[in-house]
Design an enzyme around this catalytic site. Structure first.
Site, PDB file in Angstrom:
ATOM      1  N   CYS A   4       0.792  -1.150   0.034  1.00  0.00           N
ATOM      2  CA  CYS A   4      -0.067  -0.003  -0.067  1.00  0.00           C
ATOM      3  C   CYS A   4       0.855   1.321  -0.011  1.00  0.00           C
ATOM      4  O   CYS A   4       0.386   2.331  -0.660  1.00  0.00           O
ATOM      5  CB  CYS A   4      -1.021   0.028   1.133  1.00  0.00           C
ATOM      6  SG  CYS A   4      -2.190  -1.204   1.072  1.00  0.00           S
TER       7      CYS A   4
ATOM      8  N   HIS B 287      -3.231   7.663   2.105  1.00  0.00           N
ATOM      9  CA  HIS B 287      -3.642   6.367   1.733  1.00  0.00           C
ATOM     10  C   HIS B 287      -5.197   5.962   2.213  1.00  0.00           C
ATOM     11  O   HIS B 287      -5.538   6.398   3.447  1.00  0.00           O
ATOM     12  CB  HIS B 287      -2.741   5.303   2.229  1.00  0.00           C
ATOM     13  CG  HIS B 287      -2.979   3.712   2.006  1.00  0.00           C
ATOM     14  ND1 HIS B 287      -3.412   3.504   0.627  1.00  0.00           N
ATOM     15  CD2 HIS B 287      -3.262   2.756   2.853  1.00  0.00           C
ATOM     16  CE1 HIS B 287      -3.766   2.210   0.814  1.00  0.00           C
ATOM     17  NE2 HIS B 287      -3.750   1.680   1.981  1.00  0.00           N
TER      18      HIS B 287
ATOM     19  N   ASN C 193     -10.047   0.298  -0.496  1.00  0.00           N
ATOM     20  CA  ASN C 193      -8.433   0.182  -0.470  1.00  0.00           C
ATOM     21  C   ASN C 193      -7.861  -0.381  -1.791  1.00  0.00           C
ATOM     22  O   ASN C 193      -7.977  -1.481  -1.804  1.00  0.00           O
ATOM     23  CB  ASN C 193      -7.871  -0.504   0.648  1.00  0.00           C
ATOM     24  CG  ASN C 193      -6.506  -0.404   0.946  1.00  0.00           C
ATOM     25  OD1 ASN C 193      -5.868  -0.030  -0.022  1.00  0.00           O
ATOM     26  ND2 ASN C 193      -6.115  -0.876   2.090  1.00  0.00           N
TER      27      ASN C 193
HETATM   28  O1  UT7 Z   1      -3.560  -0.394   3.935  1.00  0.00           O
HETATM   29  C1  UT7 Z   1      -3.100  -1.021   5.135  1.00  0.00           C
HETATM   30  C2  UT7 Z   1      -3.987  -2.239   5.042  1.00  0.00           C
HETATM   31  N1  UT7 Z   1      -5.030  -2.475   6.010  1.00  0.00           N
HETATM   32  C3  UT7 Z   1      -5.920  -1.518   6.644  1.00  0.00           C
HETATM   33  O2  UT7 Z   1      -5.396  -0.270   6.792  1.00  0.00           O
HETATM   34  C4  UT7 Z   1      -7.094  -1.879   7.732  1.00  0.00           C
HETATM   35  C5  UT7 Z   1      -6.775  -1.682   8.961  1.00  0.00           C
HETATM   36  N2  UT7 Z   1      -7.689  -2.336   9.915  1.00  0.00           N
HETATM   37  C6  UT7 Z   1      -9.060  -1.766   9.694  1.00  0.00           C
HETATM   38  O3  UT7 Z   1      -9.550  -1.053   8.707  1.00  0.00           O
HETATM   39  C7  UT7 Z   1     -10.137  -2.314  10.596  1.00  0.00           C
HETATM   40  O4  UT7 Z   1      -9.464  -3.047  11.808  1.00  0.00           O
HETATM   41  C8  UT7 Z   1     -11.046  -3.443  10.228  1.00  0.00           C
HETATM   42  C9  UT7 Z   1     -12.040  -2.618   9.307  1.00  0.00           C
HETATM   43  C10 UT7 Z   1     -10.440  -4.609   9.484  1.00  0.00           C
HETATM   44  C11 UT7 Z   1     -11.957  -4.195  11.177  1.00  0.00           C
HETATM   45  O5  UT7 Z   1     -12.479  -3.138  11.988  1.00  0.00           O
HETATM   46  P1  UT7 Z   1     -12.658  -3.253  13.560  1.00  0.00           P
HETATM   47  O6  UT7 Z   1     -13.534  -2.212  14.040  1.00  0.00           O
HETATM   48  O7  UT7 Z   1     -11.170  -3.449  13.841  1.00  0.00           O
HETATM   49  O8  UT7 Z   1     -13.308  -4.697  13.816  1.00  0.00           O
HETATM   50  P2  UT7 Z   1     -12.929  -5.954  14.558  1.00  0.00           P
HETATM   51  O9  UT7 Z   1     -11.769  -6.585  13.723  1.00  0.00           O
HETATM   52  O10 UT7 Z   1     -12.598  -5.820  16.015  1.00  0.00           O
HETATM   53  O11 UT7 Z   1     -14.300  -6.845  14.190  1.00  0.00           O
HETATM   54  C12 UT7 Z   1     -15.388  -6.507  15.312  1.00  0.00           C
HETATM   55  C13 UT7 Z   1     -16.408  -7.523  14.948  1.00  0.00           C
HETATM   56  C14 UT7 Z   1     -15.748  -9.225  15.209  1.00  0.00           C
HETATM   57  O12 UT7 Z   1     -16.905  -9.787  15.753  1.00  0.00           O
HETATM   58  P3  UT7 Z   1     -16.597 -10.225  17.273  1.00  0.00           P
HETATM   59  O13 UT7 Z   1     -15.294 -11.031  17.549  1.00  0.00           O
HETATM   60  O14 UT7 Z   1     -16.966  -8.907  17.856  1.00  0.00           O
HETATM   61  O15 UT7 Z   1     -18.027 -11.032  17.211  1.00  0.00           O
HETATM   62  C15 UT7 Z   1     -15.653  -9.480  13.695  1.00  0.00           C
HETATM   63  O16 UT7 Z   1     -15.634 -10.678  13.516  1.00  0.00           O
HETATM   64  O17 UT7 Z   1     -16.718  -7.368  13.569  1.00  0.00           O
HETATM   65  C16 UT7 Z   1     -16.684  -8.679  12.760  1.00  0.00           C
HETATM   66  N3  UT7 Z   1     -16.358  -8.496  11.475  1.00  0.00           N
HETATM   67  C17 UT7 Z   1     -17.131  -8.325  10.681  1.00  0.00           C
HETATM   68  N4  UT7 Z   1     -18.895  -8.240  10.819  1.00  0.00           N
HETATM   69  C18 UT7 Z   1     -19.451  -7.994   9.575  1.00  0.00           C
HETATM   70  C19 UT7 Z   1     -15.283  -8.522  10.941  1.00  0.00           C
HETATM   71  N5  UT7 Z   1     -15.497  -8.206   9.414  1.00  0.00           N
HETATM   72  C20 UT7 Z   1     -16.839  -8.120   9.597  1.00  0.00           C
HETATM   73  C21 UT7 Z   1     -17.554  -7.944   8.230  1.00  0.00           C
HETATM   74  N6  UT7 Z   1     -19.001  -7.980   8.477  1.00  0.00           N
HETATM   75  N7  UT7 Z   1     -17.117  -7.729   7.116  1.00  0.00           N
END
Ligand code: UT7
Length: 325
Positions: free
Chosen positions: A115, A252, A282
């Site tokens: 990225c 980004h 992204n």
């Molecule tokens: O360019 C660099 C590359 N990447 C990034 O910059 C990404 C960086 N990270 C992020 O953008 C965020 O951490 C995410 C969008 C990936 C995730 O958001 P979050 O607020 O950190 O959510 P989380 O990982 O803490 O997940 C919260 C809940 C989980 O369920 P439980 O364990 O609380 O029951 C996940 O399983 O949301 C669930 N979850 C989803 N639910 C519905 C994860 N993905 C999804 C989804 N739809 N697509």
């Protein structure tokens, strides 16, 4: 003191025709439009057609950039193409672009910083220009991340999209001050200890396969804000500038919450932040040039404006640059 500056002479972008909405993904995955919008700011993404490759998108963006710079492809000395999704393991996708642009001179190669790739490619081209080894460079970010996603993994597949963006950089003269037009400073960083937080679980040497993207999203999020803020501080202090001097902050485009948190941490007003993540998701190395071209075309970025770019990605790699348009 007269110095060589890499001045932005043209810009171009390309997005595949097919739009995939959050609602469409929710028909195949245990996810929802509401979750994706709230946690990421993403509404939709573009996905390359069957038979449409990274090189095709790079060429379309490069042709638009050349047209806006009023330059022929044979005026280009160097193509630096940032991608983590090349057409083939080798040769470099940049050489495919070179051939199809009809460019029979100069050099072309890919850079791999995921990225952060566009910031890395810009820094490489800027340095070639500053030492006098190139006059006109094409800097391209192009990705088909749709081909390295695990489409059954809701934690990663909803976050990415395909696209390409390009800038033409041309050698110009400046006074060596921050009032000069062109790239004023670039700052690159990496720390390979973070491999396991964001990687692809395959490759020619390890598995003889392409592999798919794996990510510990929460930890990447946490590190992204800190690392990108540090890179921004490095660029600003190298030029004796502050966040108040920035006309446009073009970060980004990974997650709207990361954009907001980074802008808040470095003190850039939200009205100065260019965000396209809602419509492109992204696009890795293509994300910064796609956002730049959006803000050029809608009239926000104008000659003389001070533009701050930054990115962070797998490796980890991260970096920033200040450009006087
Ligand atoms: O360019 C660099 C590359 N990447 C990034 O910059 C990404 C960086 N990270 C992020 O953008 C965020 O951490 C995410 C969008 C990936 C995730 O958001 P979050 O607020 O950190 O959510 P989380 O990982 O803490 O997940 C919260 C809940 C989980 O369920 P439980 O364990 O609380 O029951 C996940 O399983 O949301 C669930 N979850 C989803 N639910 C519905 C994860 N993905 C999804 C989804 N739809 N697509």
């Amino acid at each position: 003191m007269s110095v060589i500056r890499s001045v932005v002479a043209g810009a171009g972008a390309y997005l595949p025709a097919r739009t995939v909405t959050n609602q469409e993904l929710a028909t195949q995955l245990d996810t929802s439009d509401e979750w994706i919008r709230e946690r990421t700011g993403i509404h939709e993404r573009r996905i390359a057609a069957d038979g449409e490759y990274t090189s095709d998108m790079a060429i379309a963006a490069a042709q638009e950039a050349l047209r806006s710079a009023n330059l022929n492809a044979n005026a280009i000395d160097l193509i630096v193409l940032a991608t983590a999704t090349p057409d083939e393991t080798f040769p470099a996708t940049a050489t495919t672009v070179q051939a199809r642009l009809g460019m029979t001179r100069g050099a072309a190669f890919d850079v791999q910083a995921v990225c952060s790739g566009f910031v890395y490619a810009l820094a490489v081209a800027d340095n070639f220009i500053k030492v006098g080894q190139a006059k006109n460079c094409l800097v391209i970010g192009a990705e088909t991340f749709s081909r390295i996603l695990d489409w059954s993994d809701r934690t990663t597949s909803v976050l990415f999209g395909d696209g390409a963006g390009a800038l033409v950089l041309s050698a110009g003269r400046g006074e060596g001050t921050q009032a000069d037009r062109g790239v004023l400073t670039t700052h690159l960083f990496s720390d390979g200890r973070h491999h396991d937080l964001l990687y692809v679980d395959g490759g020619p040497s390890k598995t003889r396969t392409t592999g798919v993207l794996r990510m510990e999203g929460k930890e990447v999020f946490r590190q992204a804000v800190t690392k990108m803020s540090e890179a921004i501080d490095a660029s600003l202090s190298a030029c004796g500038l502050t966040a108040q001097d920035i006309d446009w902050f073009v970060p980004h485009q990974a997650n709207q919450r990361i954009l907001d948190a980074t802008a808040r941490k470095v003190g850039v007003h939200p009205s100065r932040v260019v965000s396209t993540v809602a419509h492109h998701a992204n696009t890795s190395a293509a994300s910064v040039p796609l956002a730049l071209v959006t803000a050029i075309k809608d009239g926000r970025i104008k000659p003389g404006h001070l533009v701050l770019i930054e990115a962070m990605g797998g490796g980890f790699t991260w970096g920033s640059a200040l450009i006087r348009w």
